[in-house]
Design an enzyme around this catalytic site. Sequence first.
Site, PDB file in Angstrom:
ATOM      1  N   TYR A 115       0.837  -1.196   0.000  1.00  0.00           N
ATOM      2  CA  TYR A 115       0.000   0.000   0.000  1.00  0.00           C
ATOM      3  C   TYR A 115       0.876   1.251   0.000  1.00  0.00           C
ATOM      4  O   TYR A 115       2.046   1.196   0.397  1.00  0.00           O
ATOM      5  CB  TYR A 115      -0.899   0.038   1.243  1.00  0.00           C
ATOM      6  CG  TYR A 115      -1.887  -1.086   1.343  1.00  0.00           C
ATOM      7  CD1 TYR A 115      -3.167  -0.964   0.821  1.00  0.00           C
ATOM      8  CD2 TYR A 115      -1.555  -2.280   1.985  1.00  0.00           C
ATOM      9  CE1 TYR A 115      -4.093  -1.993   0.926  1.00  0.00           C
ATOM     10  CE2 TYR A 115      -2.463  -3.315   2.092  1.00  0.00           C
ATOM     11  CZ  TYR A 115      -3.732  -3.170   1.562  1.00  0.00           C
ATOM     12  OH  TYR A 115      -4.633  -4.192   1.668  1.00  0.00           O
ATOM     13  N   LYS A 136      -0.654  -8.101  -3.319  1.00  0.00           N
ATOM     14  CA  LYS A 136      -1.975  -7.550  -3.009  1.00  0.00           C
ATOM     15  C   LYS A 136      -1.895  -6.029  -3.019  1.00  0.00           C
ATOM     16  O   LYS A 136      -1.047  -5.444  -2.334  1.00  0.00           O
ATOM     17  CB  LYS A 136      -2.435  -8.039  -1.636  1.00  0.00           C
ATOM     18  CG  LYS A 136      -3.708  -7.373  -1.126  1.00  0.00           C
ATOM     19  CD  LYS A 136      -4.053  -7.908   0.261  1.00  0.00           C
ATOM     20  CE  LYS A 136      -5.274  -7.219   0.841  1.00  0.00           C
ATOM     21  NZ  LYS A 136      -5.669  -7.789   2.152  1.00  0.00           N
TER      22      LYS A 136
END
Length: 265
Positions: A146, A177
Amino acid sequence: MYLGKQVRLERIINRETGRTIIVPMDHGVTIGAVDGLIDMRETVNDMALGGADAVLMHKGLVRCSHRNAGKDVGLIVHLSASTMLSPQGNTKTLVGTVEEGIKHGADCVSVHVNLGDPNERLMLADLGRVAAACDDWHMPLLAMMYARGPAIKNGYAPDVVAHCARVGVELGADIVKVPYTGDMESFADVVSSCCVPVVIAGGERMESTRDVLQMVHDAIKAGGAGISMGRNVFQHPNRIQLVRALRAIVHENATVEEALAIVGE
């Protein structure tokens, strides 16, 4: 790739579709006990009944969720942690090892990195060390990547998400992810820059089931390899049917309307 890692990956990623449905359940460390994660055995059982490929949790919850029976489901042990109580809540630290994951029966381990955080270098170092240990033990590695920090204006911007994904790949992740960028064209660019499967995060809880299914559908159409989605799955009022609907999209290329029918909406 070593056979041991390949065998474990096949318990996480469907060998026929090359895609996966992962349900993370690591929220308790970050924000405390949440709805849907009180009775872990029940939740894991529901995810397995729905057809999830894997569940993800911290090492201490493995003992609380092993069912001794029922449909099998892959296990990912999460190695990173931080809490909302800390003034440095976006700085993740390692709280487990690959060896511990092996002892707990893990098919994969995961690490969380927040790029742009003032302590980014520490998290990158952790990711590097875990990747090296995963190579030693032939253990797959999922990197949750992220962009979160004082200089990050938009963590969902396509160029930012692509950068996050690329860092995960380059530092040794077998699955990456990242957040969904919001449209198929830009997410296709993210996927094309990676030589490993890219899955999308679920993010904050959505009120609309259609919105959840539409996002997953579009990510798959853009070349994504599936989802790693927590609250939008285990907190859904009809979560078993929702997982079945997600499975229809991810593994059977179902439409959003067909998936909604499975949920009963």
